[in-house]
Scaffold this active site. Structure first.
Site, short mmCIF file in Angstrom:
data_model
loop_
_atom_site.label_atom_id
_atom_site.label_comp_id
_atom_site.label_asym_id
_atom_site.label_seq_id
_atom_site.Cartn_x
_atom_site.Cartn_y
_atom_site.Cartn_z
N SER A 1 38.31 6.03 -10.67
CA SER A 1 39.19 5.05 -11.31
C SER A 1 40.12 5.71 -12.32
CB SER A 1 38.36 3.98 -12.03
OG SER A 1 37.48 3.34 -11.13
N GLN B 1 42.92 -2.65 -10.15
CA GLN B 1 42.47 -1.28 -10.41
C GLN B 1 43.27 -0.30 -9.57
OE1 GLN B 1 38.50 0.43 -9.03
NE2 GLN B 1 38.09 0.21 -11.21
N ASP C 1 33.90 -3.41 -11.38
CA ASP C 1 34.20 -2.06 -10.90
C ASP C 1 33.49 -1.75 -9.59
OD1 ASP C 1 35.47 0.49 -11.25
OD2 ASP C 1 33.54 1.33 -11.84
#
Length: 339
Positions: free
Chosen positions: A262, A312, A236
């Site tokens: 996110s 993502q 991430d």
């Protein structure tokens, strides 16, 4: 230190726990089992300027919870997750694991992360018992400078803090000081050299690609499942920011970045690796539109093996700041006079 406080800033890569030394990442991914299929977080990290708990930590904790309910003969091959609400770092997160399937070759788990009775995050993970194949291919590893030739994140932040004119912008100085004090359990070295101070306020537009070397601080246990959880944590870092590189936007520019959060995240695990050894994270963004940015990533070992792939999408919002004064000078002149 209470269960939901971050470790002290100057603590280093290891800390004492239960009579033995553990790394910061082991503490960050530590879980308490409170019932069958039910787990609780111990330490939660709220990054500087973030709306909630670091998303990578929630992903890593959820994967860890799922892994604890699967036979060690299985290893994770993929995970897909959604971020529903920001996590509160002052409260533990409860992770509920649903055992969807235990097959001969694959097992599946669903994990819900909850706070105050609400789901803040949901993850579905697939585990494979292992399989031999006669076919194999991968993307080649990018040719970048080795980590030994690169500056650390802390060195780069200090370089900006030492800039003679940066003190004129208290907000930037305060944020960088806070970032330097954060107990980040991952060592990160990007391949793009020192950032110029003026690029914080007037960032150039770049190709939406970036390369980062990453590894956990300290020596980790040999359990491959834990290294997968660490990689999920690392995945991430910086991935969504790749989607704004093409637009020349930062939190201090005009227009400025107003929100970066996110929405969903996916990770595919291809082969074993050690997360306490250098891994190269290659990131690129294919599209930003409608207030959303989409990025993809590939993680390589030092010897060139592609071991993890990621994707993502997240919220990317910008806003125009009202200028303090209006003048007739060209924008380029104004830029040159600032930093």
């Amino acid at each position: 230190m209470t269960d939901n406080q971050s470790p002290a800033a100057g603590q280093g890569a290891t800390a004492q726990e239960g009579g033995r030394l553990t790394t910061l990442i082991e503490q960050a991914l530590g879980l308490e089992e409170i019932d069958i299929n039910l787990f609780r977080s111990k330490i939660l990290w709220l990054p500087t300027g973030a709306r909630g708990v670091f998303g990578g930590q929630v992903v890593g904790l959820a994967l860890s919870a799922a892994t604890k309910t699967v036979s060690p003969t299985y290893s994770v091959n993929s995970l897909h997750c959604y971020f529903l609400l920001p996590g509160d770092n002052t409260l533990p997160i409860i992770f509920r694991v649903e055992r969807n399937r235990d097959g001969k070759s694959y097992a599946t788990r669903t994990v819900r992360a909850e706070q105050r009775g609400k789901s803040i995050f949901v993850l579905m993970a697939s585990f494979q018992s292992g399989e031999q194949t006669v076919i194999e291919h991968q993307y080649p590893m990018p040719d970048v400078r080795p980590p030994e030739e690169l500056k650390t994140t802390e060195q780069k932040l200090q370089h900006l803090l030492d800039h003679p004119r940066l003190g004129q912008i208290p907000k930037i100085r305060q944020q960088f000081k806070m970032r330097l004090e954060e107990p980040i359990p991952i060592e990160i070295r990007d391949c793009h050299g020192f950032q110029r101070a003026r690029d914080l306020v007037y960032p150039p537009k770049k190709e939406p690609k970036q390369y980062m070397w990453m590894r956990a601080k300290g020596k980790l246990p040999d359990d491959p499942a834990f290294h997968n959880c660490v990689a999920a944590y690392c995945s991430d870092h910086y991935l969504l920011t790749t989607s704004i590189l093409a637009h020349g936007i930062t939190a201090f520019s005009n227009p400025r970045l107003n929100m970066l959060a996110s929405l969903d995240h996916a990770v595919w695990f291809h082969a074993p690796f050690r997360a306490d050894e250098w891994l190269l994270y290659e990131m690129e963004s294919s599209r930003t539109i409608a207030g959303r940015g989409l990025s993809f990533g590939r993680i390589f070992t030092r010897d060139g093996r592609l071991v993890v792939s990621t994707a993502q999408e997240g919220v990317v919002r910008v806003e125009n700041r009202v200028p303090r004064q209006i003048d007739d000078k060209p924008a380029v002149d104004a830029r040159e006079s600032k930093l």
